[in-house]
Design a protein around this motif. Sequence first.
Motif, mmCIF file in Angstrom:
data_model
loop_
_atom_site.group_PDB
_atom_site.id
_atom_site.type_symbol
_atom_site.label_atom_id
_atom_site.label_comp_id
_atom_site.label_asym_id
_atom_site.label_seq_id
_atom_site.Cartn_x
_atom_site.Cartn_y
_atom_site.Cartn_z
ATOM 1 N N GLU A 67 39.147 36.130 28.784
ATOM 2 C CA GLU A 67 38.667 37.173 29.689
ATOM 3 C C GLU A 67 39.802 37.610 30.612
ATOM 4 O O GLU A 67 40.576 36.802 31.119
ATOM 5 N N ASN A 68 39.926 38.923 30.833
ATOM 6 C CA ASN A 68 40.949 39.515 31.698
ATOM 7 C C ASN A 68 42.365 39.236 31.193
ATOM 8 O O ASN A 68 43.317 39.169 31.975
ATOM 9 N N PRO A 119 45.835 45.628 30.339
ATOM 10 C CA PRO A 119 44.715 44.790 29.878
ATOM 11 C C PRO A 119 44.589 44.816 28.360
ATOM 12 O O PRO A 119 44.669 45.865 27.724
ATOM 13 N N ASN A 165 42.846 47.137 36.156
ATOM 14 C CA ASN A 165 42.294 45.978 36.840
ATOM 15 C C ASN A 165 42.804 45.930 38.274
ATOM 16 O O ASN A 165 43.944 46.324 38.556
ATOM 17 N N SER A 167 42.881 42.830 41.227
ATOM 18 C CA SER A 167 42.588 41.413 41.389
ATOM 19 C C SER A 167 43.170 40.902 42.691
ATOM 20 O O SER A 167 44.163 41.427 43.207
ATOM 21 N N ILE A 840 38.180 39.631 40.244
ATOM 22 C CA ILE A 840 38.763 40.653 39.384
ATOM 23 C C ILE A 840 37.782 41.802 39.241
ATOM 24 O O ILE A 840 36.588 41.588 38.999
ATOM 25 N N LYS A 842 37.247 45.254 37.061
ATOM 26 C CA LYS A 842 37.653 46.101 35.947
ATOM 27 C C LYS A 842 37.344 47.554 36.266
ATOM 28 O O LYS A 842 36.217 47.876 36.655
#
Length: 855
Positions: A67-68, A119, A165, A167, A840, A842
């Motif tokens: 993920e991410n 990403p 993204n 974060s 995070i 998206k």
Amino acid sequence: MRNYTIIISFLLLPIANLFAQTKDTVRMDTSKPRIRDLKEVVVESRSPVRMKGDTVEYNASQYKTKENAVVEDLLKKLPGVKVDQGGNITAQGERVGKVLVDGKEFFGNDPAIATKNLPADMVAKVQVLDKMSDQEEFTGIDDGNKVKTINIVTKKNSKKGYFGNVSAGIGPDGKYDGGLNINSIAGEQQLSLLFKANNVNKSGFSAAELIKMLSANPELFNSLPATAIAELSKMKGVHIDSDDPAEKAQLARPTGLNNTQYGGVNYNNDWSDALKLRSSYFFNRFTSRNSFNYDRHYLLADTAYNYLQNGIALQENNNHRGNAAVDIKLDRYNSLKISPAVNRNTSDIKSNRTYRSYSADNTLLLNQGEQVLNSNNTNTDATADILYRHRFGKPGRTISLTVTPEYLRLENKGLNIAKNEYYNLGTKDSINQQTTGHSDNYSLNNNLIYTEQLSTHTALRLTEQFNISQGDYTQLAYNINHLDGQYNELDDRYSDIYNSTITRNIADVALAGRYKKFNYTVGLSVENSRLKGSSDAKAYRLSGYYNTLLPHLYAKYRFSKSKQLTLNYNSNAVLPGLNQLRPLEDISDPLYIRKGNPDLQQAVNHSMTLAYLSNNMYSNVFTNAQLRVSTIRNQFTDQYTIDSAGKQIISPVNANGYFSGSLHGERSMPFGGNGSSLTFGAELAYNRYPSYFNAVADRIRQWGITPDINFNYYPITNLSITLRGNASWNDRHSEANPGTNQQYWFLNYGLDLMAILPWRLNADAGIEYYTTTGLSGAYNNTVALLSGGLSRDINKRFSLRLEGHDLLNQNKSFNRLTRNGYTEDRQNNVLGRYYMLSLICKLRHFAMNNPSTLK
């Protein structure tokens, strides 16, 4: 009564008729069937890998990432592609020098910016290809100047909208890691914003422009951070001299405690086929604190002793660079491309160290000292490529002219304070000196190319290059005035005001052939070079005049669409740098004094690569092998002389006998189903080079074997297992000093797990091992780096991630350098265990697609 149903299909249109049979009659229902048009349904089923001409294309959806994840995580899963600890990418056995996004440059030519920030879930395909040079694309003549390139193709639904993204992560002891990456695409227009900051040793350094500065002033190499050296090692045509492949691998492993902030903006637009723009601005700030402990051993026929040093170094590096390219098609026959670039780099280095020398048995102290060394360097480089191309009415007849003006300014200021005591002589000395310097270098490079189609399969290429560079340099050293405490006493020994002029003229004739399965380009260059330098302050004159024949050959044979053999042979001449020629001492290290050699001649390099590539798209088996051989005539190497006080005088000399060869092979194949793959390979390397110490000529021979394996396994849909490992065995022999012969290993192996869990949870864990053997005492170690993370989706946009690194708190840095007459084992401080909690977000917004299309 019996009922029958008969279905007749014609052009996929079914017609149903009902028959009823009784004892005496048969009735048929001839009523018109009901027909309804269905909406179009597209079902795509793609092989994980396929060939499109010379391009290998990977279907990204077949390779699972955490993920991410970023693009770099995806590349590690692809068969035939490897990513090392420093982010260096190798594809089909060759170093990747460029990464494109939808065919366009992303923040210039630095591959790491794209792979470490974009990403992975926005990638539809990854294409691996050999990108042709601008000249080859224009003329159609293979010149061998291809760059292994990765093109990241984004998903179809991302062609209009934005993605990225944001974060933010925090951890104990002030640890942090966060930033944003936003990408907007509207047809042929791309806009990207990037900013990242962290103090957990993640690098964003970009060194693509620094190579130009290093060519003018090689001493700048010593002031670069390790991350910049790692980036330079990726670049095509850049060779970082090292006798040990394991040493090169260790360069990329972060040492010290590093704090990095970087970011920028990238804008590309193709308004039409006649007007295209590429542009970007990027900045990087890098600070580092590094404590070190080095143990050096000299084992020579007439000299044997140990040299130990330890200390701490602080460094701050700031880099700003901007570049652009405007490609204008004036008409069907003429085009103009203008590519300006500006780079500014500043570095501040402060070090404090102690050092001492012992007899070989460590019982007798020979000398000891301490030093404080501060330096500040500012480098500004401005250049522009102006490329004009004209295509004549006759097919194959073209002419192009490239003019490249450039300005480079270097400024430096340093402080050197050292105290030394020599016990074998009973003497002492000290240095308290400030140095200042600046230089202005102007250059103009011109390249004229004419091509002519001689026949259906044969073309002629004529090239004329003329380059001129003129520089003015000032270097002043001032000793401290003990009466007023000011640095105002000029030291003539280490001061100089000088200038240089370098001209190069290269005429090349090449013949190119293009057939169905075989292409070739063979040519011969005549290079005329002249170097002149003078100093009124030191009353010396430097000059060199060289005429050199430089052949070259490029050939490719295609056995089939999926198999090819390529041969690339090149030769080039390398002029000595001005600082290698000037008879002036450099005392920045009091026990290792460097001095130029006015009699140094140019070096001539010859290199050949024979590469075989096989991509079986039906079985997804990929095989590549490369044989690389190089030799250098009049190679630049250092000659060491130790005086009675234990000081070393180091001067460059020309030497013959340098040879380097390697054989690399790799094979990737599917394992079971569901995208699992196994990649294994090995490299056999041999190096032979001359060495000079205390007037004793030596010849060093070194063998190295490096096997590696990468296994990506998906036993079930929601579980991914990656097993990887490589080892480097080195065997070094000296003809004159058998006591320095040695064998040692560097091993790196690891295991990664990734799982998709219920309750919208994603988990990943990994362990990385580093093992060193054959080093000195405490330097032999096995380091295990255990890490893990757990992510949970809050909703479609937000997720939380908790991660821990080096959970066993074992991280250590051990490395061995092998140099002229000695081996040195190094230990540096590194980042230890830390935790991070991150939020995070998206960002995804795209224009609506046809909902009936399945992807």
